[in-house]
Design a protein around this motif. Structure first.
Motif, PDB file in Angstrom:
ATOM      1  N   ASP A  92      -9.297  -6.401  -0.746  1.00 15.88           N
ATOM      2  CA  ASP A  92      -9.904  -7.576  -0.097  1.00 15.88           C
ATOM      3  C   ASP A  92     -11.394  -7.363   0.167  1.00 15.88           C
ATOM      4  O   ASP A  92     -12.007  -8.120   0.929  1.00 15.88           O
ATOM      5  N   GLY A  93     -11.963  -6.331  -0.451  1.00  9.20           N
ATOM      6  CA  GLY A  93     -13.400  -6.104  -0.339  1.00  9.20           C
ATOM      7  C   GLY A  93     -13.835  -5.400   0.928  1.00  9.20           C
ATOM      8  O   GLY A  93     -15.008  -5.041   1.051  1.00  9.20           O
ATOM      9  N   SER A  94     -12.910  -5.180   1.856  1.00  8.36           N
ATOM     10  CA  SER A  94     -13.317  -4.568   3.120  1.00  8.36           C
ATOM     11  C   SER A  94     -13.569  -3.078   2.972  1.00  8.36           C
ATOM     12  O   SER A  94     -14.221  -2.474   3.816  1.00  8.36           O
ATOM     13  N   CYS A  95     -13.046  -2.494   1.909  1.00  9.76           N
ATOM     14  CA  CYS A  95     -13.280  -1.082   1.659  1.00  9.76           C
ATOM     15  C   CYS A  95     -12.981  -0.766   0.196  1.00  9.76           C
ATOM     16  O   CYS A  95     -12.481  -1.607  -0.541  1.00  9.76           O
ATOM     17  N   MET A  96     -13.300   0.433  -0.174  1.00  7.46           N
ATOM     18  CA  MET A  96     -13.061   0.874  -1.544  1.00  7.46           C
ATOM     19  C   MET A  96     -11.567   0.855  -1.886  1.00  7.46           C
ATOM     20  O   MET A  96     -11.160   0.419  -2.957  1.00  7.46           O
ATOM     21  N   ALA A  97     -10.741   1.352  -0.955  1.00  7.39           N
ATOM     22  CA  ALA A  97      -9.331   1.557  -1.260  1.00  7.39           C
ATOM     23  C   ALA A  97      -8.557   0.243  -1.314  1.00  7.39           C
ATOM     24  O   ALA A  97      -8.925  -0.745  -0.685  1.00  7.39           O
ATOM     25  N   ASN A  98      -7.479   0.249  -2.095  1.00  5.60           N
ATOM     26  CA  ASN A  98      -6.571  -0.883  -2.144  1.00  5.60           C
ATOM     27  C   ASN A  98      -5.424  -0.652  -1.171  1.00  5.60           C
ATOM     28  O   ASN A  98      -5.120   0.491  -0.818  1.00  5.60           O
ATOM     29  N   LEU A  99      -4.784  -1.734  -0.767  1.00  4.45           N
ATOM     30  CA  LEU A  99      -3.549  -1.620  -0.017  1.00  4.45           C
ATOM     31  C   LEU A  99      -2.402  -1.708  -1.016  1.00  4.45           C
ATOM     32  O   LEU A  99      -2.337  -2.640  -1.814  1.00  4.45           O
ATOM     33  N   GLN A 100      -1.513  -0.718  -0.990  1.00  2.54           N
ATOM     34  CA  GLN A 100      -0.346  -0.804  -1.871  1.00  2.54           C
ATOM     35  C   GLN A 100       0.709  -1.690  -1.220  1.00  2.54           C
ATOM     36  O   GLN A 100       1.136  -1.443  -0.101  1.00  2.54           O
ATOM     37  N   VAL A 101       1.092  -2.713  -1.950  1.00  2.00           N
ATOM     38  CA  VAL A 101       2.105  -3.646  -1.446  1.00  2.00           C
ATOM     39  C   VAL A 101       3.370  -3.470  -2.274  1.00  2.00           C
ATOM     40  O   VAL A 101       3.316  -3.447  -3.504  1.00  2.00           O
ATOM     41  N   VAL A 102       4.500  -3.317  -1.582  1.00  2.00           N
ATOM     42  CA  VAL A 102       5.779  -3.193  -2.277  1.00  2.00           C
ATOM     43  C   VAL A 102       6.522  -4.516  -2.132  1.00  2.00           C
ATOM     44  O   VAL A 102       6.739  -4.995  -1.018  1.00  2.00           O
ATOM     45  N   VAL A 103       6.843  -5.129  -3.283  1.00  2.00           N
ATOM     46  CA  VAL A 103       7.538  -6.415  -3.246  1.00  2.00           C
ATOM     47  C   VAL A 103       8.909  -6.259  -3.893  1.00  2.00           C
ATOM     48  O   VAL A 103       9.015  -6.042  -5.099  1.00  2.00           O
ATOM     49  N   ASP A 104       9.959  -6.336  -3.070  1.00  2.00           N
ATOM     50  CA  ASP A 104      11.314  -6.259  -3.622  1.00  2.00           C
ATOM     51  C   ASP A 104      11.680  -7.586  -4.278  1.00  2.00           C
ATOM     52  O   ASP A 104      11.145  -8.636  -3.934  1.00  2.00           O
ATOM     53  N   ALA A 105      12.654  -7.508  -5.191  1.00  2.00           N
ATOM     54  CA  ALA A 105      13.039  -8.701  -5.955  1.00  2.00           C
ATOM     55  C   ALA A 105      13.654  -9.768  -5.069  1.00  2.00           C
ATOM     56  O   ALA A 105      13.673 -10.943  -5.438  1.00  2.00           O
ATOM     57  N   ASP A 106      14.137  -9.400  -3.885  1.00  2.00           N
ATOM     58  CA  ASP A 106      14.784 -10.413  -3.036  1.00  2.00           C
ATOM     59  C   ASP A 106      13.782 -11.134  -2.133  1.00  2.00           C
ATOM     60  O   ASP A 106      14.162 -11.984  -1.336  1.00  2.00           O
ATOM     61  N   VAL A 107      12.494 -10.805  -2.267  1.00  2.00           N
ATOM     62  CA  VAL A 107      11.490 -11.576  -1.539  1.00  2.00           C
ATOM     63  C   VAL A 107      11.473 -12.989  -2.118  1.00  2.00           C
ATOM     64  O   VAL A 107      11.452 -13.144  -3.338  1.00  2.00           O
TER      65      VAL A 107
END
Length: 480
Positions: free
Chosen positions: A44-59
């Motif tokens: 989101d541009g707030s820092c160098m690093a990305n946030l890892q998001v885990v999305v299960d198939a039941d979402v």
RNA sequence: UGCGGUGUAGCCCAAUGGUAAGGCGGCUCCCUGUUAAGGAGACGAUUGCAGGUUCGAAUCCUGCCACCGCAGCCA
């Protein structure tokens, strides 16, 4: 969309596992498991690093949107922060809902999950801030701007807005862009007729133009420096600084020049060249210290991926006094080496880039200040030394970048100033208000100009000035 | 602006007169708590533009355009 989103930087730094959060940003990459879940790297541009998001198939909606969650697409995700089993991040986001805000066709989206050349990225300046490098540059640039204001504000300097449109010619600073409304009147438009015809018609119309008919009643230009105006406020209110865009219409095509760049110009009354040099050194060191302090991750990135010696160079600068030598000493050092110069130097010549680079990169291996230049090669406003040959000018030179600051003690003695105006072939009538500052309550004063973008070259290790300003203007380039 | 260099697929590039090669990305499939993911496959190019030389041109010649580097101007 009420703006109730956490920033990735804050979550990675201090987000607590177990809390529910929402984030929004752009997808850097997606990794799927056919077993039924996906990893999304969200930035989101707030820092160098990305946030890892885990999305299960039941979402809810997973099957509908996941195919379109491609590099460059935009998402809002809500979920629970969890401790990450992976080694590369402290926390990750377990998504409970995912909203695809905007797709980015993988076939045509120019940014790929790989290194791009800076030349290519310059052609897509509207998308390049989405890359690691340009995100980092934007954050460091922001940090530097804040640091600059902070430096002066904590020292009691007043921020003065000097004009961008000016009718005063700050002699010696280069070609100026003319600001005019006269052309609005011309009937010829280049698209209407063939080039030869239109330029002929144009020139016949141009020959009838008169500056007194123009918007300001005289020839106006974009400023090449706010110095002369800054002197007005400095000799009324105490130390001041300007910080704004500056324009040079030179047809220069180098990695160190822009047609539009940002300059910081402090101006101090009751100050001589020594005070000026001391301020310049403190100023540069403070900016460096703040950047290392407040942008540690970005600076680490520059050191690893852009220029391996950046941190070493910056720390070296912080640890040493700037070497100060006179122009005369500089010439002696240059002529004393047995190296072959493309342009040999004799006293009175301008120092060439090869000489400046030798002094700062090889001879002293650190930032240095050259002062007391020959008056014949410097502008009218610089203070004349008693030797009759030199003026109290100074340039700060740094390794890899070259001249980063140019400054001087100003000539505050009216009689000497008039002599200099004459020497430089300038009409003293044109400088009537500048002369008034010497007629009424004149005081010794001094100042300098720092090129913001050159400072950023030093800080980031980037090699081309066009890559440290969001929208570079150079000859033939003003696309974005 | 001067000197030098370069324009080949979305990107990075090879091919010095003879069938335009490779890598990356994207796409399809397989595998996988992954993280510069891994494996397999298919696709993808009027070689910057306009002329010219030649049986034949990415390659040689002329002009134009664009970009890059160095220099000057400076911050």
């Amino acid at each position: 969309m009420s703006g109730q989103f956490s920033r990735v930087a804050a979550l990675l730094l201090e987000g607590q596992p177990g809390t529910s959060v929402s984030v929004s940003g752009w997808v850097r990459t997606r990794r799927d498991s056919k077993q039924g879940f996906s990893f999304i790297e969200l930035n989101d541009g707030s820092c160098m690093a990305n946030l890892q998001v885990v999305v299960d198939a039941d979402v809810p909606g997973y099957a509908d949107v996941i195919h379109d969650v491609t590099t460059g697409s935009s998402l809002s995700i809500t979920g629970e922060l969890k401790e990450s089993p992976g080694a590369k991040q402290r926390v990750e986001l377990q998504a409970s809902s995912i909203e695809l805000l905007g797709t980015a066709d993988a076939e045509s989206y120019p940014l790929q999950k790989k290194r791009h050349s800076f030349e290519f990225l310059r052609e897509i300046a509207h998308l390049r801030p989405r890359t690691n490098t340009f995100g980092a540059i934007a954050r460091v640039r922001n940090c530097v701007c804040y640091s600059i204001h902070n430096f002066f504000q904590t020292r009691g300097f007043l921020n003065v807005q000097t004009p961008i449109i000016t009718t005063s010619d700050c002699e010696g600073a280069g070609e100026m862009f003319t600001v005019t409304t006269l052309l609005n009147e011309l009937r010829v438009e280049s698209g209407e007729s063939r080039a030869g015809e239109s330029s002929e018609a144009l020139s016949s119309q141009l020959s009838t133009l008169n500056w007194t008919d123009d918007f300001f009643g005289k020839r106006a230009s974009l400023t090449v420096s706010g110095q002369l105006e800054a002197e007005i406020y400095a000799t009324s209110l105490g130390p001041v600084y300007t910080f704004g865009p500056t324009f040079r219409a030179e047809n220069s095509n180098t990695a160190r020049h822009l047609a539009e760049f940002w300059m910081v110009e402090p101006e101090m009354p009751f100050c001589d060249l020594d005070g000026d040099m001391q301020l310049a050194e403190d100023f540069i060191k403070t900016i460096i210290r703040d950047a290392l302090d407040q942008c540690a991750d970005d600076m680490e990135f520059f050191n690893q991926r852009i220029e391996k010696t950046v941190l070493e160079t910056l720390n070296n600068i912080l640890e040493h006094e700037f070497k100060r030598i006179s122009y005369t000493e500089a010439v002696d050092i240059i002529t004393a080496t047995d190296r072959k110069w493309e342009y040999p130097v004799t006293w009175g010549d301008n120092l060439q880039a090869e000489h400046e680079r030798y002094l700062t990169e090889e001879h002293f291996k650190q930032p240095m200040i050259v002062f007391d230049y020959p008056r014949s090669i410097k502008p009218f406003y610089m203070y004349c030394n008693d030797d009759g040959k030199t003026v109290r000018a100074m340039d700060v030179l740094v390794p890899r970048v070259g001249e980063i600051i140019g400054g001087s003690q100003r000539e505050h003695r009216l009689d000497v100033l008039d002599t200099r105006l004459q020497e430089c072939g300038l009409d003293s009538e044109e400088y009537w208000w500048y002369r008034d500052l010497r007629r009424y309550g004149t005081v010794p004063h001094a100042g300098f100009g720092l090129g913001l973008e050159r400072m950023l070259l030093l800080l980031t290790g980037m090699q081309n000035i066009r890559d440290v300003i969001p929208f570079p203007r150079t000859p033939k380039h003003a696309e974005f």
